[in-house]
Design a protein around this motif. Structure first.
Motif, PDB file in Angstrom:
ATOM      1  N   TYR A  17     -11.779  -5.378  -1.238  1.00 10.03           N
ATOM      2  CA  TYR A  17     -11.933  -7.348  -1.404  1.00 10.03           C
ATOM      3  C   TYR A  17     -12.687  -7.368  -1.627  1.00 10.03           C
ATOM      4  O   TYR A  17     -13.890  -6.855  -1.633  1.00 10.03           O
ATOM      5  N   LEU A  65     -17.185  -6.789   1.676  1.00  9.31           N
ATOM      6  CA  LEU A  65     -17.628  -4.761   1.459  1.00  9.31           C
ATOM      7  C   LEU A  65     -16.434  -5.433   2.047  1.00  9.31           C
ATOM      8  O   LEU A  65     -17.399  -5.213   3.835  1.00  9.31           O
ATOM      9  N   ALA A  66     -15.139  -4.103   2.142  1.00 11.67           N
ATOM     10  CA  ALA A  66     -14.313  -4.340   3.440  1.00 11.67           C
ATOM     11  C   ALA A  66     -14.692  -2.704   3.926  1.00 11.67           C
ATOM     12  O   ALA A  66     -13.785  -1.770   3.625  1.00 11.67           O
ATOM     13  N   VAL A  67     -15.869  -2.366   4.520  1.00  6.61           N
ATOM     14  CA  VAL A  67     -16.645  -0.788   4.830  1.00  6.61           C
ATOM     15  C   VAL A  67     -16.884  -0.544   6.706  1.00  6.61           C
ATOM     16  O   VAL A  67     -17.340  -2.231   7.358  1.00  6.61           O
ATOM     17  N   ALA A  68     -17.022   0.088   7.308  1.00  8.48           N
ATOM     18  CA  ALA A  68     -17.211  -0.192   8.103  1.00  8.48           C
ATOM     19  C   ALA A  68     -18.364   0.447   8.120  1.00  8.48           C
ATOM     20  O   ALA A  68     -19.010   2.034   7.957  1.00  8.48           O
ATOM     21  N   ALA A  69     -19.313  -0.282   7.843  1.00  8.78           N
ATOM     22  CA  ALA A  69     -20.873   0.403   8.148  1.00  8.78           C
ATOM     23  C   ALA A  69     -21.593   1.360   8.604  1.00  8.78           C
ATOM     24  O   ALA A  69     -22.395   1.512   8.384  1.00  8.78           O
ATOM     25  N   ALA A  70     -21.021   1.754  10.138  1.00  4.09           N
ATOM     26  CA  ALA A  70     -22.320   2.479  10.808  1.00  4.09           C
ATOM     27  C   ALA A  70     -21.676   4.099   9.975  1.00  4.09           C
ATOM     28  O   ALA A  70     -21.727   5.193  10.921  1.00  4.09           O
ATOM     29  N   LEU A  71     -20.115   4.132   9.921  1.00  5.15           N
ATOM     30  CA  LEU A  71     -19.922   5.205   9.280  1.00  5.15           C
ATOM     31  C   LEU A  71     -19.680   5.902   7.952  1.00  5.15           C
ATOM     32  O   LEU A  71     -20.358   5.089   7.251  1.00  5.15           O
ATOM     33  N   SER A 126     -16.067   9.522   5.819  1.00 11.48           N
ATOM     34  CA  SER A 126     -14.829   8.507   6.862  1.00 11.48           C
ATOM     35  C   SER A 126     -14.638   7.791   6.683  1.00 11.48           C
ATOM     36  O   SER A 126     -13.616   7.197   6.721  1.00 11.48           O
ATOM     37  N   GLU A 156     -24.578   1.754   5.604  1.00 12.42           N
ATOM     38  CA  GLU A 156     -25.089   1.045   5.746  1.00 12.42           C
ATOM     39  C   GLU A 156     -26.785   1.305   5.069  1.00 12.42           C
ATOM     40  O   GLU A 156     -27.252   0.073   4.912  1.00 12.42           O
ATOM     41  N   ALA A 170     -12.041  -4.502   8.118  1.00 19.23           N
ATOM     42  CA  ALA A 170     -12.067  -3.779   7.423  1.00 19.23           C
ATOM     43  C   ALA A 170     -10.927  -2.925   8.036  1.00 19.23           C
ATOM     44  O   ALA A 170     -10.179  -1.803   7.528  1.00 19.23           O
ATOM     45  N   LEU A 199     -10.751   6.089   5.596  1.00 20.63           N
ATOM     46  CA  LEU A 199     -10.617   5.551   6.934  1.00 20.63           C
ATOM     47  C   LEU A 199      -8.670   4.965   6.706  1.00 20.63           C
ATOM     48  O   LEU A 199      -8.707   4.722   5.900  1.00 20.63           O
ATOM     49  N   GLY A 200      -8.604   5.208   7.648  1.00 23.16           N
ATOM     50  CA  GLY A 200      -7.171   4.900   8.069  1.00 23.16           C
ATOM     51  C   GLY A 200      -6.238   5.735   7.591  1.00 23.16           C
ATOM     52  O   GLY A 200      -4.114   5.861   7.705  1.00 23.16           O
ATOM     53  N   ARG A 201      -6.720   7.345   6.704  1.00 22.96           N
ATOM     54  CA  ARG A 201      -5.613   8.059   5.823  1.00 22.96           C
ATOM     55  C   ARG A 201      -5.905   9.439   6.382  1.00 22.96           C
ATOM     56  O   ARG A 201      -5.842  10.465   5.283  1.00 22.96           O
ATOM     57  N   ARG A 243     -21.455   1.502  17.275  1.00 25.30           N
ATOM     58  CA  ARG A 243     -22.590   2.880  17.528  1.00 25.30           C
ATOM     59  C   ARG A 243     -23.238   3.532  18.675  1.00 25.30           C
ATOM     60  O   ARG A 243     -23.455   2.671  19.327  1.00 25.30           O
ATOM     61  N   ASN A 264     -17.024  -1.468  14.652  1.00 30.87           N
ATOM     62  CA  ASN A 264     -17.475  -1.507  13.623  1.00 30.87           C
ATOM     63  C   ASN A 264     -17.188  -3.095  13.155  1.00 30.87           C
ATOM     64  O   ASN A 264     -18.572  -3.561  12.733  1.00 30.87           O
ATOM     65  N   ILE A 295      -5.243   0.014   9.970  1.00 28.50           N
ATOM     66  CA  ILE A 295      -5.323   0.746  11.593  1.00 28.50           C
ATOM     67  C   ILE A 295      -4.953  -0.299  12.730  1.00 28.50           C
ATOM     68  O   ILE A 295      -5.025  -1.688  12.620  1.00 28.50           O
ATOM     69  N   ARG A 317       0.445  -1.048  -0.014  1.00 26.67           N
ATOM     70  CA  ARG A 317      -0.137  -0.282   0.094  1.00 26.67           C
ATOM     71  C   ARG A 317       1.315   1.705  -0.131  1.00 26.67           C
ATOM     72  O   ARG A 317       0.680   1.969  -0.527  1.00 26.67           O
ATOM     73  N   ARG A 331     -12.339   8.108  16.180  1.00 28.43           N
ATOM     74  CA  ARG A 331     -12.816   7.353  14.919  1.00 28.43           C
ATOM     75  C   ARG A 331     -12.747   5.834  13.882  1.00 28.43           C
ATOM     76  O   ARG A 331     -13.610   5.576  13.679  1.00 28.43           O
ATOM     77  N   HIS A 332     -10.914   5.871  14.905  1.00 29.82           N
ATOM     78  CA  HIS A 332     -10.800   4.237  14.652  1.00 29.82           C
ATOM     79  C   HIS A 332     -11.310   3.426  15.713  1.00 29.82           C
ATOM     80  O   HIS A 332     -11.703   2.045  15.571  1.00 29.82           O
TER      81      HIS A 332
END
Lengths: 267, 328
Positions: free
Chosen positions: A98, A101-107, A111, A160, B212, A115-117, B276, B208, B218, A90, B201-202
């Motif tokens: 991938y 679904l490599a996402v944080a659904a609640a964010l 965000s 989400e 991911a 994420l991470g950056r 959440r 969550n 992270i 990276r 945020r992390h």
């Protein structure tokens, strides 16, 4: 945009972004990669296809640093690289999307894109109080999504609340936003319906249009033929052939994949 | 299709959606409802003196609930919150009573609490043990150790510095303790960390979808460790606030702190599944618990009924969370 025609294009004008030579990976008696070669050229969408167990995912893992090959070499922009892990790949500009679904659904969307950056506010607020630049990130996220012509509800809505295609779009856009060299997409449409698959394929085209080469791993032949500039076919841990969807049919590709057809010409 | 009426109804429904989507609105309505009911049944409830008492009664659980919120946001749970806090009060009391400088005694006690957080966090992030088991084990270890140290008995802690958090000041005629102010400051600081920084945020991202979070780079283990350490540090501060409330170190104190702090977090709208919720909800949740206990006491209802009602509240809150999750 002009379609890339790899079979007629002179090699000199086609910069090779990522190259692998003679990669070997063995697990005990099982040979996952048996001297595979790989070549991704600038500005192209290269599809990687192959039957289950043909070495597709081992190849991709080696290219993204998730697997360290026993022998062989990987060159990024012509320079040899040795990834010790996915983070190293990276850092050198290779982003991976991938299948799951490599996402944080609640964010929210913004965000997730960052994420991470995350970016910090300038000056005291950012340097000392470590405050996030939420506004800046939202604006940048909106700008990139508009540029990729990917339609989404408000950038601050939770992931989400999106459809599956839109969610995967967020993951794909994240790769596009941060990949400096190339993006690798591992079955990005496997979990999606027809219409949603179309959205994601459009997005991948938009990414190519921005000049970023894409490696697309897919089982879905119609998708591959719809979008790829060249098709890298894996068989028995090796590259059986690289063909163009313009000169070969789906039946040809399947025949090469299964070994029913011998490959004409050099790969 | 874009008649003015359609537009305005759309506007109202988005406002309604916003309100429903804002997590702390529900708990706030519950809090207000309880206040209305109790003020109707007993006019003394709304007296400034009583409101001030409610705030003071909320201090310990309210502060412990900050740490509990952080941990629950990462999809963990802390069953050692009360035990770690009591560890703080006993250590600070023992050290101060045996002639240590009280400031040093309190600092060492907070340090010991933080060390318990380092232990919990290391086991959870390093060995990947479930938070439930790790904190349950720490609860047992600390409780037994404290009874051994203090020979089972409570003892008085009469020191001006250790009791300072219980001293009062008057703000516009409203009496508050320094403990209340410290608690509110802690809420403000941790709210800022959670909502305005990358670390916060992390925390949400790890709770969550840890996979991911790991894939985007992270450092999940380090983040979990930091959460348990910060939470335990806050429990240490809560120990100081507890000594201000009651100048007494008791190894058997805060038996209901687990239930009460988890109740405050959950009825404040933070999901036990992680990722959440938020700290404002927890403050409201802690106030709901405080108002409920105070209002029922004013109404002359047996304290056992208060535990019973708290138990029902937490189950209802978790059930609501589960149901709304199912719809997503």
């Amino acid at each position: 945009m002009a379609p890339v025609e790899p079979t007629t294009q002179a090699p000199a004008s086609t910069g090779v972004i990522l190259e692998a030579r003679n990669l070997v990976k063995r697990y005990g008696h099982v040979t996952a990669l048996d001297g595979v070669d790989f070549e991704l050229r600038s500005g192209e969408i290269l599809a990687v296809v192959g039957d289950n167990g043909a070495g597709k995912s081992s190849l991709i893992k080696a290219l993204t640093g998730a697997l360290i090959p026993d022998s062989g070499e990987i060159l990024l922009d012509g320079h040899p690289v040795h990834f010790k892990g996915p983070l190293e790949a990276r850092k050198l500009g290779i982003e991976t999307v991938y299948q799951d679904l490599a996402v944080a659904a609640a964010l929210d969307i913004s965000s997730n894109l960052f994420l991470g950056r995350e970016r910090r506010r300038p000056g005291f607020l950012g340097n000392v109080l470590r405050m996030l630049d939420k506004k800046g990130m939202r604006a940048e996220a909106e700008r990139s999504m508009a540029e990729l012509k990917f339609r989404l509800p408000s950038i601050s809505s939770a992931v989400e609340s999106l459809s599956g295609g839109q969610r995967q779009g967020v993951a794909v856009a994240r790769a596009a936003l941060f990949a400096k060299k190339l993006a690798i997409m591992d079955e990005p449409t496997a979990a999606l319906g027809v219409r949603e698959t179309g959205q994601v394929l459009d997005l991948i085209r938009a990414i190519r249009q921005r000049g970023l080469p894409v490696v697309l791993i897919s089982h879905n032949m119609p998708n591959v033929f719809e979008i790829a500039d060249r098709i890298h076919i894996m068989r028995l841990g090796r590259r059986a052939a690289v063909v163009s969807p313009k000169t070969h049919t789906m039946a040809d590709v399947v025949a090469i994949m299964t070994g029913a057809a011998k490959v004409e010409g050099p790969a | 299709m874009t008649s003015p009426s359609a537009l305005s109804s759309g506007g109202i429904s988005t406002v309604a959606k916003r309100l429903i989507g804002t997590p702390s609105v529900g708990p706030l309505l519950v809090l207000l409802a309880f206040c209305v009911i109790f003020s109707l049944t007993n006019p003394r409830f709304l007296a400034t003196q009583n409101l001030s008492i409610i705030l003071q009664q909320t201090v310990i659980i309210g502060t412990l609930a900050i740490g509990q919120t952080l941990i629950i946001l990462t999809a963990g749970i802390d069953l050692a919150v009360g035990a770690i806090c009591v560890l703080g009060t006993i250590l600070a009391g023992k050290l101060a009573n045996s002639g240590y400088d009280p400031v040093l005694a309190m600092a060492l006690a907070v340090l010991a609490c933080t060390a318990a957080g380092v232990a919990a966090g290391s086991l959870i992030s390093g060995l990947r043990l479930p938070p439930f088991i790790v904190t349950l084990g720490i609860l047992g270890i600390i409780t037994a150790a404290l009874r051994l140290i203090s020979a089972g008995g409570a003892f008085a802690v009469n020191d001006d510095f250790l009791g300072w958090t219980g001293s009062t000041i008057r703000l516009h005629g409203f009496v508050v303790t320094y403990g209340v102010i410290i608690m509110l400051l802690l809420y403000a600081v941790v709210w800022f960390l959670l909502n305005q920084t990358q670390w916060g945020r992390h925390v949400y991202a790890v709770g969550n979808n840890p996979e991911a979070a790991r894939l985007v780079g992270i450092p999940v283990g380090r983040l979990l460790l930091s959460v348990y350490v910060l939470a335990a540090f806050i429990y240490g501060i809560a120990a100081w606030l507890a000594l201000g409330r009651i100048p007494n170190a008791d190894p058997n104190a805060l038996q209901t702190a687990n239930l009460d702090s988890i109740t405050a977090v959950v009825i404040g709208g933070t999901s036990l599944f992680g990722g959440r919720g938020g700290l404002m909800g927890t403050l409201i949740g802690a106030l709901i618990v405080g108002v409920l206990r105070n209002g029922l006491t004013l109404a002359g209802i047996d304290p056992l009924w208060q535990d019973l009602i708290t138990g029902i509240l937490v189950i209802v809150a978790v059930a609501l969370d589960q149901l709304t999750r199912g719809r997503r």
